[in-house]
Design an enzyme around this catalytic site. Structure first.
Site, PDB file in Angstrom:
ATOM      1  CB  VAL A  82      50.916  40.992  52.740  1.00 17.54           C
ATOM      2  CG1 VAL A  82      50.152  39.844  53.411  1.00 17.54           C
ATOM      3  CG2 VAL A  82      52.163  41.353  53.547  1.00 17.54           C
ATOM      4  CE  LYS A  83      48.958  36.256  45.340  1.00 18.88           C
ATOM      5  NZ  LYS A  83      49.324  35.245  44.300  1.00 18.88           N
ATOM      6  CB  ILE A  84      44.918  39.624  51.656  1.00 22.14           C
ATOM      7  CG1 ILE A  84      46.032  40.303  52.462  1.00 22.14           C
ATOM      8  CG2 ILE A  84      43.690  39.369  52.516  1.00 22.14           C
ATOM      9  CD1 ILE A  84      46.403  39.608  53.717  1.00 22.14           C
TER      10      ILE A  84
END
Length: 215
Positions: A82-84
């Protein structure tokens, strides 16, 4: 050093996979917009092409919403990371997702101190954007060198994933700095395999082969 291909185009990813040196994929909303395909379908198609980390980005800006979105993204495939986006809310979400055992890639990182915060929050990857730093007159690779040194000093497990790579020199300097990963556009990946002396050598060998008796 691991190489990821920075693309949401499954045709490009297939070419990169066939080259035999790709370990994962990074996507973002801009790359998805280029291919014009839904996120979920694209991630599943990518997962069928490569067995490695696949970064899929949250578009929410508040921690609670990012966590909810991150849980949904991670459910698409076990390899999803998951890119945050970097920031206070992003750090909160990174900590919460790490607590759930969900891998994260904190993106849009532009300083070693931002990277340090990401590592302390439990990020799996931190993505310094070297090309964008170069664009504003800073040396992007100096940030990578400093981040690698800081992580080594304290034994962080977070991997430095060099992003916004524009040319083979970025890749060379990232490798010399000890970065764990570089994510590359397909065009740059192809450039790594090329050299004018290689091309000249092949041409000469083929020309000489024509002079060899065939029977």
């Amino acid at each position: 050093m691991k190489f990821f291909v920075d693309s949401a185009d499954t045709r490009e990813i297939q070419i990169a996979v066939e080259m035999g040196c790709i370990d994962g994929v990074t996507t973002n909303p801009s790359l998805l917009a280029k291919v014009g395909r839904p996120l979920e379908a694209t991630i599943r198609e990518i997962a069928a092409l490569i067995d490695g980390p696949i970064s899929a980005e949250c578009i929410s800006t508040q921690a609670e919403a990012m966590v909810k979105e991150g849980v949904a993204l991670s459910a698409l495939h076990p390899n999803v990371v998951v890119k945050i986006p970097m920031g206070v809310e992003g750090l909160k979400a990174t900590r919460a997702l790490a607590g759930k055992g969900i891998a994260t890639n904190v993106t849009l990182v532009f300083s070693p101190l931002q990277a340090l915060l990401c590592a302390k929050a439990g990020a799996s990857f931190v993505s310094p954007f070297v090309g964008r730093l170069d664009d504003i007159g800073q040396e992007g690779m100096e940030m990578v060198r400093q981040t690698v040194a800081i992580f080594d000093n304290y034994g962080f497990a977070t991997e430095v994933l060099v992003a916004s790579v524009r040319n083979p020199i970025h890749v060379l300097h990232a490798a010399l700095a000890g970065a764990h990963v570089a994510t590359l556009p397909l065009a740059v990946l192809k450039q790594l395999s090329e050299h004018p002396l290689t091309t000249l050598g092949i041409e000469r060998f083929l020309a000489d082969w024509e002079k060899v008796p065939k029977a």
